[in-house]
Design a protein around this motif. Structure first.
Motif, PDB file in Angstrom:
ATOM      1  N   ALA A 158     -21.922  37.035 106.603  1.00 48.81           N
ATOM      2  CA  ALA A 158     -21.062  38.200 106.400  1.00 48.81           C
ATOM      3  C   ALA A 158     -21.082  39.130 107.608  1.00 48.81           C
ATOM      4  N   LEU A 159     -22.184  39.135 108.348  1.00 43.19           N
ATOM      5  CA  LEU A 159     -22.307  40.043 109.485  1.00 43.19           C
ATOM      6  C   LEU A 159     -21.536  39.551 110.704  1.00 43.19           C
ATOM      7  N   ALA A 160     -21.384  38.248 110.854  1.00 47.26           N
ATOM      8  CA  ALA A 160     -20.756  37.693 112.062  1.00 47.26           C
ATOM      9  C   ALA A 160     -19.367  38.262 112.338  1.00 47.26           C
ATOM     10  N   PRO A 161     -18.435  38.283 111.371  1.00 48.75           N
ATOM     11  CA  PRO A 161     -17.111  38.836 111.687  1.00 48.75           C
ATOM     12  C   PRO A 161     -17.144  40.335 111.982  1.00 48.75           C
ATOM     13  N   ALA A 162     -18.059  41.059 111.360  1.00 46.25           N
ATOM     14  CA  ALA A 162     -18.186  42.489 111.663  1.00 46.25           C
ATOM     15  C   ALA A 162     -18.646  42.690 113.105  1.00 46.25           C
ATOM     16  N   LEU A 163     -19.600  41.896 113.544  1.00 48.31           N
ATOM     17  CA  LEU A 163     -20.085  42.012 114.925  1.00 48.31           C
ATOM     18  C   LEU A 163     -18.972  41.720 115.925  1.00 48.31           C
ATOM     19  N   ALA A 164     -18.119  40.748 115.599  1.00 51.04           N
ATOM     20  CA  ALA A 164     -17.007  40.422 116.494  1.00 51.04           C
ATOM     21  C   ALA A 164     -16.049  41.606 116.638  1.00 51.04           C
ATOM     22  N   ILE A 165     -15.748  42.263 115.525  1.00 46.87           N
ATOM     23  CA  ILE A 165     -14.868  43.435 115.576  1.00 46.87           C
ATOM     24  C   ILE A 165     -15.523  44.568 116.357  1.00 46.87           C
ATOM     25  N   ILE A 166     -16.801  44.814 116.080  1.00 44.42           N
ATOM     26  CA  ILE A 166     -17.511  45.916 116.732  1.00 44.42           C
ATOM     27  C   ILE A 166     -17.589  45.702 118.239  1.00 44.42           C
ATOM     28  N   GLN A 167     -17.810  44.462 118.654  1.00 48.56           N
ATOM     29  CA  GLN A 167     -17.866  44.165 120.086  1.00 48.56           C
ATOM     30  C   GLN A 167     -16.537  44.504 120.762  1.00 48.56           C
ATOM     31  N   LYS A 168     -15.441  44.145 120.125  1.00 46.77           N
ATOM     32  CA  LYS A 168     -14.123  44.459 120.695  1.00 46.77           C
ATOM     33  C   LYS A 168     -13.884  45.966 120.750  1.00 46.77           C
ATOM     34  N   LEU A 169     -14.308  46.666 119.707  1.00 45.23           N
ATOM     35  CA  LEU A 169     -14.147  48.126 119.693  1.00 45.23           C
ATOM     36  C   LEU A 169     -14.968  48.784 120.794  1.00 45.23           C
ATOM     37  N   ARG A 170     -16.199  48.306 121.004  1.00 45.85           N
ATOM     38  CA  ARG A 170     -17.042  48.882 122.049  1.00 45.85           C
ATOM     39  C   ARG A 170     -16.502  48.589 123.434  1.00 45.85           C
ATOM     40  N   GLU A 171     -15.934  47.395 123.609  1.00 48.17           N
ATOM     41  CA  GLU A 171     -15.347  47.048 124.904  1.00 48.17           C
ATOM     42  C   GLU A 171     -14.132  47.916 125.205  1.00 48.17           C
ATOM     43  N   LYS A 172     -13.360  48.215 124.185  1.00 51.22           N
ATOM     44  CA  LYS A 172     -12.146  49.014 124.362  1.00 51.22           C
ATOM     45  C   LYS A 172     -12.481  50.467 124.628  1.00 51.22           C
ATOM     46  N   ASN A 173     -13.455  51.020 123.910  1.00 48.49           N
ATOM     47  CA  ASN A 173     -13.820  52.428 124.068  1.00 48.49           C
ATOM     48  C   ASN A 173     -15.306  52.593 123.744  1.00 48.49           C
ATOM     49  N   PRO A 174     -16.164  52.369 124.733  1.00 44.28           N
ATOM     50  CA  PRO A 174     -17.614  52.386 124.464  1.00 44.28           C
ATOM     51  C   PRO A 174     -18.163  53.743 124.043  1.00 44.28           C
ATOM     52  N   ASP A 175     -17.425  54.807 124.310  1.00 45.98           N
ATOM     53  CA  ASP A 175     -17.916  56.151 123.980  1.00 45.98           C
ATOM     54  C   ASP A 175     -17.398  56.680 122.647  1.00 45.98           C
ATOM     55  N   ALA A 176     -16.596  55.901 121.951  1.00 47.48           N
ATOM     56  CA  ALA A 176     -16.056  56.351 120.667  1.00 47.48           C
ATOM     57  C   ALA A 176     -17.183  56.468 119.646  1.00 47.48           C
ATOM     58  N   ARG A 177     -17.268  57.624 119.005  1.00 44.79           N
ATOM     59  CA  ARG A 177     -18.358  57.853 118.051  1.00 44.79           C
ATOM     60  C   ARG A 177     -18.314  56.854 116.889  1.00 44.79           C
ATOM     61  N   SER A 178     -17.114  56.527 116.436  1.00 44.92           N
ATOM     62  CA  SER A 178     -17.010  55.617 115.295  1.00 44.92           C
ATOM     63  C   SER A 178     -17.580  54.244 115.619  1.00 44.92           C
ATOM     64  N   SER A 179     -17.325  53.753 116.823  1.00 47.39           N
ATOM     65  CA  SER A 179     -17.838  52.422 117.174  1.00 47.39           C
ATOM     66  C   SER A 179     -19.330  52.466 117.498  1.00 47.39           C
ATOM     67  N   ILE A 180     -19.820  53.593 118.018  1.00 41.93           N
ATOM     68  CA  ILE A 180     -21.269  53.750 118.224  1.00 41.93           C
ATOM     69  C   ILE A 180     -21.994  53.661 116.889  1.00 41.93           C
ATOM     70  N   LEU A 181     -21.439  54.356 115.880  1.00 37.04           N
ATOM     71  CA  LEU A 181     -22.048  54.330 114.553  1.00 37.04           C
ATOM     72  C   LEU A 181     -22.004  52.925 113.954  1.00 37.04           C
ATOM     73  N   LEU A 182     -20.873  52.265 114.062  1.00 37.68           N
ATOM     74  CA  LEU A 182     -20.759  50.901 113.530  1.00 37.68           C
ATOM     75  C   LEU A 182     -21.772  49.969 114.191  1.00 37.68           C
ATOM     76  N   ALA A 183     -21.901  50.073 115.506  1.00 41.96           N
ATOM     77  CA  ALA A 183     -22.843  49.203 116.221  1.00 41.96           C
ATOM     78  C   ALA A 183     -24.281  49.472 115.783  1.00 41.96           C
ATOM     79  N   ALA A 184     -24.614  50.751 115.599  1.00 44.55           N
ATOM     80  CA  ALA A 184     -25.967  51.096 115.156  1.00 44.55           C
ATOM     81  C   ALA A 184     -26.215  50.600 113.736  1.00 44.55           C
TER      82      ALA A 184
END
Length: 201
Positions: A118-144
């Motif tokens: 279940a975690l694998a597809p979430a990690l794929a989305i989060i990686q793309k979000l971080r690559e697009k905007n690494p400073d976005a608070r929402s993606s920082i929270l998701l990654a954490a």
């Protein structure tokens, strides 16, 4: 939705009986709106968001089957929204959040392999979000939040070193962002990281 916010606030205070009543009403209201205007995607997104949050509250109160029904409904709606309009920037973060809640549910059931899957597809989305905007608070929270779950999965298989590494990564990512906004989810995730690292002071 005031009911959704009230439910989340009650949950932060660990008053789960009261917390469950408000978001349940929010889910019902959002579902009614989607039936009234099925093509209005924002209402579908609200319905999915409220369903996911209700699923989290049900999980925390030990009602795992009911939690699974709510989370699966959120995933169904968000997958459909993403398939219909993959370019919309709102759907991927919301889908990742629902997927992370599904991971928490699998961990609550001690289903480590299902949690990994279940975690694998979430990690794929989060990686793309971080690559697009690494400073976005929402993606920082998701990654954490994903790192916290990776640590739990490792801990269930007695891989203490990996668990500590993931939890430390979550803590260090969240610490600089704590005072930059007012989202209590940052404080909740940071506190969880500290507790899992046994840094109770």
């Amino acid at each position: 939705s005031p009911n959704r916010l009230l439910g989340r606030t009650r949950a932060f205070g660990c008053d789960f009986d009261a917390a469950l009543r408000a978001p349940g009403s929010a889910v019902d209201s959002a579902k009614a709106l989607t039936q009234f205007h099925p093509s209005f995607s924002s209402w579908q997104d609200y319905y999915a968001l409220y369903s996911q949050q209700l699923g989290g509250l049900l999980r925390q109160s030990g009602q795992l089957d009911q939690a699974a029904a709510s989370v699966n409904e959120a995933l169904r709606v968000l997958h459909a929204l993403t398939a219909k309009d993959p370019a919309d920037s709102e759907w991927p973060p919301d889908l990742a959040q629902a997927q992370l809640e599904n991971v928490r549910l699998q961990l609550a059931r001690n289903a480590g392999d299902a949690a990994k899957a279940a975690l694998a597809p979430a990690l794929a989305i989060i990686q793309k979000l971080r690559e697009k905007n690494p400073d976005a608070r929402s993606s920082i929270l998701l990654a954490a939040q994903a790192d916290l779950l990776l640590g739990q999965i490792a801990a269930q298989t007695n891989d203490a070193a990996t668990a500590q590494r993931n939890w430390t990564q979550a803590r260090d990512a969240l610490a600089p962002a704590l005072n930059a906004g007012d989202d209590p989810n940052f404080l909740a995730a940071y506190t969880e990281a500290l507790l899992r690292l046994d840094q109770t002071d």
